[in-house]
Design an enzyme around this catalytic site. Structure first.
Site, PDB file in Angstrom:
ATOM      1  N   THR A 156      36.931  17.053  29.753  1.00 54.78           N
ATOM      2  CA  THR A 156      35.987  17.952  29.078  1.00 54.78           C
ATOM      3  C   THR A 156      34.617  17.414  29.461  1.00 54.78           C
ATOM      4  OG1 THR A 156      35.826  16.632  27.073  1.00 54.78           O
ATOM      5  CG2 THR A 156      37.547  18.320  27.094  1.00 54.78           C
ATOM      6  N   HIS A 157      33.659  18.286  29.619  1.00 62.71           N
ATOM      7  CA  HIS A 157      32.312  17.911  30.097  1.00 62.71           C
ATOM      8  C   HIS A 157      32.382  17.199  31.451  1.00 62.71           C
ATOM      9  CE1 HIS A 157      30.913  18.566  25.873  1.00 62.71           C
ATOM     10  NE2 HIS A 157      32.105  18.070  25.596  1.00 62.71           N
ATOM     11  N   SER A 278      31.483  20.106  61.106  1.00 64.62           N
ATOM     12  CA  SER A 278      30.025  20.183  61.129  1.00 64.62           C
ATOM     13  C   SER A 278      29.567  20.176  62.571  1.00 64.62           C
ATOM     14  CB  SER A 278      29.447  18.986  60.385  1.00 64.62           C
ATOM     15  OG  SER A 278      28.146  18.697  60.854  1.00 64.62           O
ATOM     16  N   LYS A 284      32.777  15.126  59.643  1.00 69.22           N
ATOM     17  CA  LYS A 284      32.878  16.036  58.509  1.00 69.22           C
ATOM     18  C   LYS A 284      34.098  16.959  58.542  1.00 69.22           C
ATOM     19  CE  LYS A 284      30.527  16.774  55.459  1.00 69.22           C
ATOM     20  NZ  LYS A 284      29.232  17.297  55.092  1.00 69.22           N
ATOM     21  N   ASN A 286      34.942  20.155  55.975  1.00 64.36           N
ATOM     22  CA  ASN A 286      34.354  20.851  54.820  1.00 64.36           C
ATOM     23  C   ASN A 286      35.292  21.900  54.220  1.00 64.36           C
ATOM     24  OD1 ASN A 286      31.935  19.416  55.083  1.00 64.36           O
ATOM     25  ND2 ASN A 286      31.154  20.881  56.590  1.00 64.36           N
ATOM     26  N   GLU A 291      34.371  27.221  49.090  1.00 59.18           N
ATOM     27  CA  GLU A 291      32.945  27.465  48.824  1.00 59.18           C
ATOM     28  C   GLU A 291      32.610  28.942  48.972  1.00 59.18           C
ATOM     29  OE1 GLU A 291      30.273  24.257  50.651  1.00 59.18           O
ATOM     30  OE2 GLU A 291      32.199  23.922  51.596  1.00 59.18           O
ATOM     31  N   TYR A 318      27.841  65.947  37.190  1.00 63.28           N
ATOM     32  CA  TYR A 318      27.640  65.178  38.417  1.00 63.28           C
ATOM     33  C   TYR A 318      26.157  65.049  38.760  1.00 63.28           C
ATOM     34  CZ  TYR A 318      27.640  63.735  43.286  1.00 63.28           C
ATOM     35  OH  TYR A 318      27.402  63.054  44.451  1.00 63.28           O
ATOM     36  N   GLN A 323      26.779  58.977  44.134  1.00 57.08           N
ATOM     37  CA  GLN A 323      27.223  58.661  45.490  1.00 57.08           C
ATOM     38  C   GLN A 323      27.094  57.157  45.755  1.00 57.08           C
ATOM     39  OE1 GLN A 323      26.606  61.452  48.824  1.00 57.08           O
ATOM     40  NE2 GLN A 323      25.152  59.949  49.611  1.00 57.08           N
ATOM     41  N   LYS A 326      30.301  53.974  45.588  1.00 58.93           N
ATOM     42  CA  LYS A 326      31.431  53.568  46.441  1.00 58.93           C
ATOM     43  C   LYS A 326      31.296  52.231  47.140  1.00 58.93           C
ATOM     44  CE  LYS A 326      32.091  58.356  47.170  1.00 58.93           C
ATOM     45  NZ  LYS A 326      30.855  58.485  46.372  1.00 58.93           N
TER      46      LYS A 326
HETATM   47  N1  ARG Z   1      29.160  62.567  48.830  1.00 54.58           N
HETATM   48  C1  ARG Z   1      29.194  62.892  47.428  1.00 54.58           C
HETATM   49  C2  ARG Z   1      29.462  61.645  46.600  1.00 54.58           C
HETATM   50  O1  ARG Z   1      29.880  60.695  47.139  1.00 54.58           O
HETATM   51  C3  ARG Z   1      30.273  63.883  47.177  1.00 54.58           C
HETATM   52  C4  ARG Z   1      30.021  64.792  46.049  1.00 54.58           C
HETATM   53  C5  ARG Z   1      28.884  65.659  46.345  1.00 54.58           C
HETATM   54  N2  ARG Z   1      28.694  66.686  45.396  1.00 54.58           N
HETATM   55  C6  ARG Z   1      27.572  67.371  45.311  1.00 54.58           C
HETATM   56  N3  ARG Z   1      27.508  68.266  44.438  1.00 54.58           N
HETATM   57  N4  ARG Z   1      26.572  67.139  46.107  1.00 54.58           N
HETATM   58  O2  ARG Z   1      29.233  61.614  45.430  1.00 54.58           O
END
Ligand code: ARG
Length: 469
Positions: A156-157, A278, A284, A286, A291, A318, A323, A326
């Site tokens: 601990t610590h 290294s 070395k 590593n 890491e 929406y 967009q 993603k």
């Molecule tokens: N490329 C858009 C996105 O990734 C798709 C949906 C677009 N819809 C719209 N009404 N412009 O969100």
């Protein structure tokens, strides 16, 4: 070039807008999900008589051609096509003709299309990450089985605290990873619903069958409110959070592997195959992998905060802001997968230097608590006083440059009359470990139970997603 949505526009878009607006550069990752969704949708349109059966069949055949073109890398993703949805639809129309290709988007919007594609992607990565974590838990259990008797200091610590077994320490991680798996299952079950058929935001007047589409795509059911379905990205936030916690766990383990492989600890040797050298210091070796995993955890946390911030304050339904959902998810999922896979392989090859671990237990008076407990139990001394007497014993040992566990009966007697012969066996480090046989403790018997329970859980749960179909 004329856009699919250009009907009400008088002039073409600027090149600047085209590049700024396009998501094809990254949402091309979703081509499989997009085409699978379109095929299921076309089939449903045919079954419901919204388009003819022949048209549906021809659309599906055309979509398969697009799929094979993309897979064979013959396909060109063009910025001017904006996103994967319009890219696929445009290519489909080139292959089967505009008249027919133009029927696919009946009763659908890109808003529910992207919600579907992204969900399918998240669910797929969820399954993959889950499987890889299970593999890693397997490895931890296998190593633990070999080291139930391997004594090491528990900390601990980052100071020596009480003796534990290496198996016990590794099983602590196994239980963290088990919860990571359980979180993934829970998120999966909550989000395994099809949003397709939500259309732009309010549903559609066409007589569609959303359940049919859901079944075709392997979902457990459909989402209940169209506006919610196209507006929220909590399913993506869940996987980002789950990955952040997973990576936090891997990061802590990696931190320990880095420490343990240092000259100061010398508890482990990471194999050459998973170490780097290294460019200047010839001696070395590593622990770069550990890491990097520790470092990548920072980026993964950033992705979670980024999407939380993007979504905060967006009005329904929406918005194009979404967009931005993603890239962070792609990055986090790929990072988690790559990290857990290499961590697993690296761990399988780690050499545990059990002698160094044992030597380390002889520093730091690890059995002090046991001695105090002895005085409480056998001599009816209040714990506070027992704590004080033991503290004196520790100071005595330190003066002689010894560890508490190395004192002999004579020396003990000099410290306090209550420290008699019988106290000796409580100084023994292995006995200290074995004494902790409470449920969840570090004694062999307790650790064996933990391993057994983990194996039973793995047995039942490992195949969870296979059973899902
Ligand atoms: N490329 C858009 C996105 O990734 C798709 C949906 C677009 N819809 C719209 N009404 N412009 O969100």
């Amino acid at each position: 070039m004329k856009k699919m949505w250009s009907g009400r526009f008088e002039s073409d878009s600027s090149k600047l807008l085209e590049e700024f607006n396009a998501s094809i550069g990254f949402d091309k990752n979703l081509y499989e999900q997009d085409i699978a969704g379109s095929k299921a949708h076309a089939k449903m349109l045919g079954v419901k008589g919204i388009i003819s059966k022949d048209d549906a069949d021809n659309i599906i055949t055309g979509l398969d051609v697009v799929l094979s073109e993309i897979k064979s890398k013959k396909y060109e993703f063009k910025t001017e096509d904006e996103d994967i949805h319009m890219s696929v639809e445009k290519r489909l129309s080139e292959i089967i003709g505009k008249e027919l290709g133009g029927r696919l988007h009946t009763a659908r919007s890109r808003n529910d299309q992207v919600a579907l594609d992204f969900r399918l992607y998240v669910l797929k990565q969820n399954r993959e990450i889950f499987t890889k974590i299970c593999d890693f838990i397997d490895t931890l259990v296998e190593i633990s089985k070999e080291h139930i008797d391997t004594l090491m200091p528990g900390y601990t610590h980052l100071q020596h605290a009480q003796p534990v077994s290496l198996a016990y320490h590794l099983m602590a991680y196994a239980f963290m990873f088990k919860r990571d798996c359980e979180r993934l299952i829970s998120s999966y079950e909550r989000n395994n619903l099809s949003p397709l058929g939500s259309a732009a935001l309010a549903g559609t007047p066409h007589r569609i069958d959303r359940e049919f589409v859901a079944r075709e795509l392997g979902f457990a059911g459909v989402t209940q409110n169209a506006m919610d379905s196209v507006s929220d990205r909590d399913f993506a936030l869940e996987i980002l959070f789950n990955i952040s916690v997973l990576m936090m766990h891997t990061s802590r383990l990696c931190e320990e592997l880095i420490l343990w492989s240092s000259q100061e600890f010398g508890f482990i040797t990471i194999s050459d195959t998973y170490s780097t050298g290294s460019s200047i210091m010839p001696q070395k070796k590593n622990p770069d992998v550990a890491e990097l995993i520790r470092g990548k955890t920072g980026r993964v946390n950033g992705n979670l905060i980024a999407l939380l911030t993007t979504m905060k304050g967006l009005p329904l339904a929406y918005n194009k802001d979404m967009q931005e959902d993603k890239e962070g998810v792609f990055d986090s999922a790929n990072t988690a997968l790559a990290s857990i896979v290499i961590l697993n392989e690296m761990t399988k090859e780690i050499k545990f230097n059990t002698k160094n671990m044992l030597n380390a237990t002889k520093k730091g008076h690890l059995s002090a608590t046991d001695l105090a407990d002895y005085l409480v139990r056998e001599k009816n001394i209040p714990f506070r006083i027992a704590h004080f007497i033991t503290g004196k014993a520790v100071a005595f040992a330190e003066n002689l440059n010894l560890d508490l566990s190395q004192l002999n009966a004579n020396q003990l007697k000099q410290i306090d009359e209550n420290l008699d012969e019988n106290a000796m066996k409580f100084l023994d480090l292995n006995a200290s470990k074995e004494a902790r046989s409470s449920l969840g403790g570090t004694a062999n018997e307790s650790v064996k139970l933990q391993i057994k329970q983990m194996n039973e859980w793995l047995e039942i749960t490992k195949g969870y997603f296979k059973k899902q179909g």
